[in-house]
Design a protein around this motif. Sequence first.
Motif: not given
Length: 188
Positions: A64-71, A151-160, A166-171
Amino acid sequence: MYGWDELEQACLSCRKCGLCEGRTKVVFGCGDRNADVLFIGEGPGRDEDASGIPFVGRAGKLLDDLLLAAGFERDKVYIANIVKCRPPQNRDPFPEEREACLAWLRNQVSLIRPKIIVCLGRIAAGVILHEDYRISQEHGQWIDRAGVRMTAVYHPAALLRNPSLKGAALTDFLKIKEEADALASKQA
Ligand code: URA
């Protein structure tokens, strides 16, 4: 191929693999059924099994945080999983479980007709993009297939587990939002 109502009904009573034995709820998927962007995770965890909704636990909060941060607004995208029932102790789903469950996801993709598919983590990327997908090297790269950008991104559980990613995921999320906006404005 089923329409939404039949699909959901059939999926909720699925007994195609052994995961049905241990489930509390089938986690069908949620969000906008006309979304441009479809996010695909691996499979439900404890909180999702209890609620029937994908990504509502700790990893879900981070998503949710990543979705929100990306808009992105969570209810304007669609979120589903490779397997719709929780694997015991959150183990990786077995190949036969993924295979048995994929027909539901394929039907969802056919109905949604997303412009962009985002795999959340290695397991989803391995199923959807290519078998030997290496998330640390390939995350954020686009693959075009049948008119869909994937595409694929890091799994949020991997970020925890590894907050330094997290920076790479946000990018990656920002890039995906930019692409979604560009595709939407092309269509307008
Ligand atoms: N992890 C996933 O891959 N999917 C969920 O729905 C929750 C956690």
